[in-house]
Design a protein around this motif. Structure first.
Motif, PDB file in Angstrom:
ATOM      1  N   ILE A  98       0.840  -1.200   0.000  1.00 29.80           N
ATOM      2  CA  ILE A  98       0.000   0.000   0.000  1.00 29.80           C
ATOM      3  C   ILE A  98       0.876   1.251   0.000  1.00 29.80           C
ATOM      4  CG2 ILE A  98      -1.680   1.344   1.316  1.00 29.80           C
ATOM      5  CD1 ILE A  98      -2.860  -1.243   2.323  1.00 29.80           C
ATOM      6  N   TYR A  99       0.600   2.160  -0.920  1.00 34.21           N
ATOM      7  CA  TYR A  99       1.271   3.450  -0.981  1.00 34.21           C
ATOM      8  C   TYR A  99       0.468   4.525  -0.260  1.00 34.21           C
ATOM      9  CZ  TYR A  99       5.095   2.429  -4.222  1.00 34.21           C
ATOM     10  OH  TYR A  99       6.243   1.975  -4.783  1.00 34.21           O
ATOM     11  N   ALA A 100      -0.824   4.491  -0.433  1.00 35.76           N
ATOM     12  CA  ALA A 100      -1.664   5.520   0.183  1.00 35.76           C
ATOM     13  C   ALA A 100      -3.083   4.994   0.290  1.00 35.76           C
ATOM     14  CB  ALA A 100      -1.636   6.806  -0.645  1.00 35.76           C
ATOM     15  N   GLU A 101      -3.822   5.476   1.266  1.00 32.52           N
ATOM     16  CA  GLU A 101      -5.234   5.135   1.412  1.00 32.52           C
ATOM     17  C   GLU A 101      -5.916   6.244   2.188  1.00 32.52           C
ATOM     18  OE1 GLU A 101      -4.053   1.932   4.872  1.00 32.52           O
ATOM     19  OE2 GLU A 101      -5.917   1.612   3.780  1.00 32.52           O
ATOM     20  N   ARG A 102      -7.173   6.442   1.885  1.00 30.55           N
ATOM     21  CA  ARG A 102      -7.916   7.505   2.562  1.00 30.55           C
ATOM     22  C   ARG A 102      -9.415   7.290   2.372  1.00 30.55           C
ATOM     23  NH1 ARG A 102      -5.724  13.535   2.926  1.00 30.55           N
ATOM     24  NH2 ARG A 102      -4.037  12.228   3.679  1.00 30.55           N
ATOM     25  N   LYS A 103     -10.197   7.879   3.257  1.00 27.18           N
ATOM     26  CA  LYS A 103     -11.659   7.787   3.172  1.00 27.18           C
ATOM     27  C   LYS A 103     -12.239   9.175   3.334  1.00 27.18           C
ATOM     28  CE  LYS A 103     -15.748   5.733   5.328  1.00 27.18           C
ATOM     29  NZ  LYS A 103     -16.263   4.850   6.394  1.00 27.18           N
ATOM     30  N   ARG A 104     -13.336   9.437   2.611  1.00 27.52           N
ATOM     31  CA  ARG A 104     -14.048  10.702   2.777  1.00 27.52           C
ATOM     32  C   ARG A 104     -15.548  10.429   2.742  1.00 27.52           C
ATOM     33  NH1 ARG A 104     -12.502  16.375   0.104  1.00 27.52           N
ATOM     34  NH2 ARG A 104     -10.870  16.022   1.630  1.00 27.52           N
ATOM     35  N   ASP A 105     -16.279  11.046   3.660  1.00 28.87           N
ATOM     36  CA  ASP A 105     -17.736  10.889   3.688  1.00 28.87           C
ATOM     37  C   ASP A 105     -18.375  11.630   2.519  1.00 28.87           C
ATOM     38  OD1 ASP A 105     -17.542   9.394   5.971  1.00 28.87           O
ATOM     39  OD2 ASP A 105     -17.883  11.094   7.313  1.00 28.87           O
ATOM     40  N   TYR A 106     -19.550  11.152   2.098  1.00 29.75           N
ATOM     41  CA  TYR A 106     -20.261  11.822   1.020  1.00 29.75           C
ATOM     42  C   TYR A 106     -20.852  13.145   1.507  1.00 29.75           C
ATOM     43  CZ  TYR A 106     -20.369   7.213  -1.210  1.00 29.75           C
ATOM     44  OH  TYR A 106     -20.037   6.005  -1.768  1.00 29.75           O
ATOM     45  N   PRO A 107     -20.892  14.137   0.638  1.00 30.49           N
ATOM     46  CA  PRO A 107     -21.659  15.344   0.949  1.00 30.49           C
ATOM     47  C   PRO A 107     -23.136  15.055   0.695  1.00 30.49           C
ATOM     48  CG  PRO A 107     -20.737  15.521  -1.238  1.00 30.49           C
ATOM     49  CD  PRO A 107     -20.229  14.212  -0.672  1.00 30.49           C
ATOM     50  N   PRO A 108     -24.060  15.929   1.118  1.00 30.32           N
ATOM     51  CA  PRO A 108     -25.487  15.717   0.840  1.00 30.32           C
ATOM     52  C   PRO A 108     -25.798  15.978  -0.634  1.00 30.32           C
ATOM     53  CG  PRO A 108     -25.158  17.821   1.919  1.00 30.32           C
ATOM     54  CD  PRO A 108     -23.819  17.141   1.930  1.00 30.32           C
ATOM     55  N   CYS A 109     -25.522  14.973  -1.520  1.00 26.34           N
ATOM     56  CA  CYS A 109     -25.689  15.161  -2.989  1.00 26.34           C
ATOM     57  C   CYS A 109     -27.132  15.167  -3.406  1.00 26.34           C
ATOM     58  CB  CYS A 109     -24.993  14.031  -3.707  1.00 26.34           C
ATOM     59  SG  CYS A 109     -23.326  13.764  -3.091  1.00 26.34           S
ATOM     60  N   LYS A 110     -27.463  15.966  -4.426  1.00 22.85           N
ATOM     61  CA  LYS A 110     -28.826  16.070  -4.918  1.00 22.85           C
ATOM     62  C   LYS A 110     -28.882  16.022  -6.443  1.00 22.85           C
ATOM     63  CE  LYS A 110     -30.647  16.690  -0.826  1.00 22.85           C
ATOM     64  NZ  LYS A 110     -31.521  15.673  -0.203  1.00 22.85           N
TER      65      LYS A 110
END
Length: 458
Positions: A98-110
């Motif tokens: 593994i070189y890199a990993e990350r997580k991001r929550d979704y914005p309130p998409c419409k």
């Protein structure tokens, strides 16, 4: 957006492979930005895994002793998992490091409304089940209300406008279409529950004769190169011209790939909200009576099913702190005399298919530790019954079990399961579906490279 209409089935992962992607030490956040922008294109509903393939050059490896950014040439592979609440990526090299990993929550998409609301992976369409059963072989995988085919038939019978330009897309297919621009391309793992037969590598005649067959996507093996990434995305994010996009797979299969269980008899049990088992087998087993079905995995079969028991039951009774404290009081070498069938609500899918089965969580002892012990051991017995059923139906006999999901962190539970199963049980080193997706990326790149060499030689 092209005028083609889209029907979206939310239950899967996808694959994309860029090459010569510039990454600098400490700058892995550029991928988080990419995930964020892609997430804006669809509603933040119950999403499933997406796998992406990416190769890259001009990399600075993490852990370099030089404080200055050093440029080295290296192929990297990017896997992305669009889950329930957010998106995660993992970047690996050809050794799987593994070189890199990350997580991001979704914005309130419409934005990004499809032709019809997305059908969730666990959504049932019982109105279509009698019709599907009338055309499909007995006990076929599609003969359940939550199958993709039932959802397609239900939509077809309820949608009154023109369907001439409509195309069925799994979540992975739709996301990948945004990257490669070719509408209606899927993989044989995602397409299984719409009726695709991966053994003959075709849709069966009974399905092709139906009026909605025109909506079915073309199908390729997971990790197959589809084409280069579209110009606008390539230019926006700085990908090279030879960045390729590949077919993906489902989230559970991506997690299985991540565990590196590559030999027949190796199995992965996922202990999340539910209990899901997958066993690598030389034989294909499909039996809707028990909720058992097989995915193709190269020249082998991934046989399994999913029970409704699991972590959701535990969370109804205990907090995370209580689970940790009470687990510490359990002696996993001693069998619990309590016999439960822990379910969060009425209904079971596998290894017993009984929609009317009621939860059984009584009697409750005075000791909470004893109660937890009984529940954990009862779930382990269900797991043992599941693997026993697969053997009875003709699958390869399980020899070793790797564990994924939140339940894999409970060492006492692993020891209980090892005793009940009578098999070696361990936590998988890698369990992230995004990691499995990145492995598919690597496979797609190697296949694409081999084809290029073959063309040159010929």
């Amino acid at each position: 957006m092209p005028p083609t209409q889209r029907l979206l089935q939310c239950c899967s992962p996808w694959c994309f492979a860029p090459s010569s992607l510039p990454i600098k030490k400490g700058c892995s956040h550029i991928y988080s930005g990419k995930l964020f922008s892609i997430a804006k294109k669809f509603k933040a509903t119950k999403m499933r895994t997406t796998s992406i393939v990416a190769t890259a050059s001009s990399i600075n490896k993490e852990g370099s002793q030089d404080h200055d950014v050093q440029q080295v040439t290296e192929n990297l592979f990017l896997g992305m998992d669009f889950g329930t609440s957010g998106a995660r990526y993992v970047i690996i090299d050809k050794q799987g490091i593994i070189y890199a990993e990350r997580k991001r929550d979704y914005p309130p998409c419409k934005t990004g409304e499809p032709l019809w609301k997305p059908f969730l992976y666990n959504e049932s369409c019982p109105d279509a089940l009698p019709l599907v059963k009338s055309i499909a072989p007995e006990n076929h995988t599609v003969c359940t209300g939550s199958s993709t085919l039932c959802k397609l038939v239900s939509w077809w019978n309820s949608y009154n406008l023109s369907k001439d330009a409509a195309t069925l897309l799994h979540q992975a297919d739709w996301l990948l279409w945004l990257l490669h621009g070719k509408i209606g391309v899927s993989d044989y793992n995602n397409a299984l529950k719409v009726g695709y037969d991966p053994e003959i590598e075709s849709y069966p005649k009974w399905l092709l004769s139906q009026p909605y067959s025109m909506m079915l996507p073309s199908v390729r093996a997971p990790g197959t190169s589809i084409g280069c990434i579209v110009d606008d995305i390539r230019d926006q994010y700085g990908f090279s011209k030879d960045c390729i996009v590949c077919t993906g797979t489902t989230d559970s299969i991506a997690a299985f790939l991540a565990a590196r269980a590559s030999e027949p008899g190796k199995a992965v049990t996922s202990l999340g909200s539910t209990l899901a088992v997958k066993l690598l087998s030389t034989n294909r087993i499909d039996d809707a009576r028990y909720g058992v079905y097989s995915h193709r995995l190269d020249d082998k079969w991934l046989v399994g099913g999913a029970s409704n028991t699991g972590g959701a039951v535990l969370r109804q009774i205990f907090t995370d702190e209580e689970l940790k404290e009470l687990s510490g009081q359990i002696n996993p070498m001693i069998s619990s005399p309590l016999d439960y069938y822990p379910l969060p609500a009425v209904g079971e899918r596998f290894p017993l298919a009984d929609p009317k089965m009621a939860p059984r969580l009584q009697p409750r002892p005075q000791s909470d530790a004893e109660y937890l012990h009984g529940i954990l051991e009862s779930i382990a017995r269900i797991e043992a019954k599941a693997y026993g059923l697969l053997k009875e139906l003709g699958a390869s006999e399980v020899q070793e079990v790797f564990t994924a999901g939140g339940g894999s962190k409970n060492e006492k539970w692993i020891q209980i399961r090892e005793r009940v199963l009578g098999l070696p049980v361990s936590r998988a080193v890698q369990t992230e579906a995004a990691y499995g997706a990145a492995l598919l990326a690597l496979k797609g790149f190697q296949g694409s490279h081999a084809d290029s060499v073959s063309n040159i030689e010929n």
